[in-house]
Design a protein around this motif. Sequence first.
Motif, PDB file in Angstrom:
ATOM      1  N   UNK A 135       0.818  -1.222   0.000  1.00  0.00           N
ATOM      2  CA  UNK A 135       0.000   0.000   0.000  1.00  0.00           C
ATOM      3  C   UNK A 135       0.847   1.265   0.000  1.00  0.00           C
ATOM      4  N   UNK A 136       1.968   1.240   0.705  1.00  0.00           N
ATOM      5  CA  UNK A 136       2.820   2.428   0.766  1.00  0.00           C
ATOM      6  C   UNK A 136       3.711   2.565  -0.466  1.00  0.00           C
ATOM      7  N   UNK A 137       3.686   1.573  -1.347  1.00  0.00           N
ATOM      8  CA  UNK A 137       4.567   1.574  -2.524  1.00  0.00           C
ATOM      9  C   UNK A 137       3.827   1.918  -3.812  1.00  0.00           C
ATOM     10  N   UNK A 138       2.507   2.114  -3.739  1.00  0.00           N
ATOM     11  CA  UNK A 138       1.721   2.368  -4.940  1.00  0.00           C
ATOM     12  C   UNK A 138       1.124   3.766  -4.890  1.00  0.00           C
ATOM     13  N   UNK A 139       0.718   4.243  -6.050  1.00  0.00           N
ATOM     14  CA  UNK A 139       0.200   5.604  -6.169  1.00  0.00           C
ATOM     15  C   UNK A 139      -0.841   5.663  -7.283  1.00  0.00           C
ATOM     16  N   UNK A 140      -1.515   6.788  -7.358  1.00  0.00           N
ATOM     17  CA  UNK A 140      -2.438   7.063  -8.461  1.00  0.00           C
ATOM     18  C   UNK A 140      -2.013   8.295  -9.242  1.00  0.00           C
ATOM     19  N   UNK A 141      -0.881   8.886  -8.842  1.00  0.00           N
ATOM     20  CA  UNK A 141      -0.590  10.232  -9.309  1.00  0.00           C
ATOM     21  C   UNK A 141       0.743  10.400 -10.034  1.00  0.00           C
ATOM     22  N   UNK A 142       1.386   9.339 -10.450  1.00  0.00           N
ATOM     23  CA  UNK A 142       2.654   9.528 -11.162  1.00  0.00           C
ATOM     24  C   UNK A 142       2.461   9.505 -12.675  1.00  0.00           C
ATOM     25  N   UNK A 143       1.573   8.639 -13.154  1.00  0.00           N
ATOM     26  CA  UNK A 143       1.353   8.516 -14.590  1.00  0.00           C
ATOM     27  C   UNK A 143       2.486   7.813 -15.312  1.00  0.00           C
ATOM     28  N   UNK A 144       3.394   7.176 -14.567  1.00  0.00           N
ATOM     29  CA  UNK A 144       4.563   6.523 -15.160  1.00  0.00           C
ATOM     30  C   UNK A 144       4.331   5.018 -15.296  1.00  0.00           C
ATOM     31  N   UNK A 145       4.811   4.407 -16.385  1.00  0.00           N
ATOM     32  CA  UNK A 145       4.687   2.953 -16.528  1.00  0.00           C
ATOM     33  C   UNK A 145       5.608   2.188 -15.596  1.00  0.00           C
ATOM     34  N   UNK A 146       6.662   2.870 -15.088  1.00  0.00           N
ATOM     35  CA  UNK A 146       7.628   2.233 -14.185  1.00  0.00           C
ATOM     36  C   UNK A 146       8.127   3.282 -13.193  1.00  0.00           C
ATOM     37  N   UNK A 147       8.412   2.900 -11.956  1.00  0.00           N
ATOM     38  CA  UNK A 147       8.874   3.879 -10.960  1.00  0.00           C
ATOM     39  C   UNK A 147      10.198   4.523 -11.351  1.00  0.00           C
ATOM     40  N   UNK A 148      10.391   5.750 -10.905  1.00  0.00           N
ATOM     41  CA  UNK A 148      11.660   6.444 -11.097  1.00  0.00           C
ATOM     42  C   UNK A 148      12.654   5.891 -10.076  1.00  0.00           C
ATOM     43  N   UNK A 149      13.764   5.294 -10.503  1.00  0.00           N
ATOM     44  CA  UNK A 149      14.714   4.698  -9.554  1.00  0.00           C
ATOM     45  C   UNK A 149      15.370   5.712  -8.632  1.00  0.00           C
TER      46      UNK A 149
END
Length: 290
Positions: free
Chosen positions: A190-204
């Motif tokens: 739950x703390x690792x997900x978002x609705x607000x980045x719009x990115x297909x993959x997390x920014x490292x």
Amino acid sequence: MKRTPASPARPQRGVALLVVLWACTLLAILLGGYAMLARTEGLQARYQFAQTQAHYAAEAGVVRAIYGLQDPQPQQHWVADGRSYPFDFDGVRVSISVIDEAGKVDLNAATPEVLQNLFRAAGMPDAKALALAKNVADWRSFATTTPGVGIDPAYALAGRDYGPRHGPFATIEELQMVLGMDPAVYRVVASQVTLWSGRPSPDPATAPPLALAAIPGMTPQQAQALSAARQASQPVPGMVAPQGVTHSIRSEATLADGTRAVLRATVRLQGLRPGAPPYAVLRWQEGDGE
């Protein structure tokens, strides 16, 4: 010689003495009860005061983080990669951490591979992680796989009276409704997900540990090296943390007596525009529970 009969006053005095003793006992019990009640109320008042003090100190930590993210001096900007920033507010110790939402797994934009990697990193077996990733993609997909059917057969078979939304996730908590989502796994991700980045993959550059492990091609050694560099507040060669506009803030305030309050807020920075608030709150939670 004629004997004088016993005076009736003696038994009456005995009865009166018993009544007085019972009254004193009852009064002592009542006074003890009132004293205990007053002590309990005093403890409750002190506890509530301490909780209120800790709460407002945690709120001050959230505001301090927002200022740190928008500090007029660029070199003083806080880095939103989860590192801890200590802060003292009126004698209360406050620990603050900020994560750029770009570093999280976006439920509405992440690829199925990223989702599968995230669930695997959270402890799910490969097969279940793959199935859950497909179910998440199906939940947010506008294309229904069973046209004309009210409830998805797989959900109906599992005893659910609903099917996939077939639209974007509206809240992070909605992830719990997806078929195959285990409550224990949800608490981890739950703390690792978002609705607000719009990115297909997390920014490292800003991804928290599990989101970092979800990035395709990221090896455990690379993830460990990135985490270690952040903990030491060292720059990572070839990687610059972006100055995003949407961030998750965790503020924990601890009083000298151990009273603790935690606030978590997701905010979107809106810049310093005349007549406009400097930020908007997208999500607000009290405590560490999901």
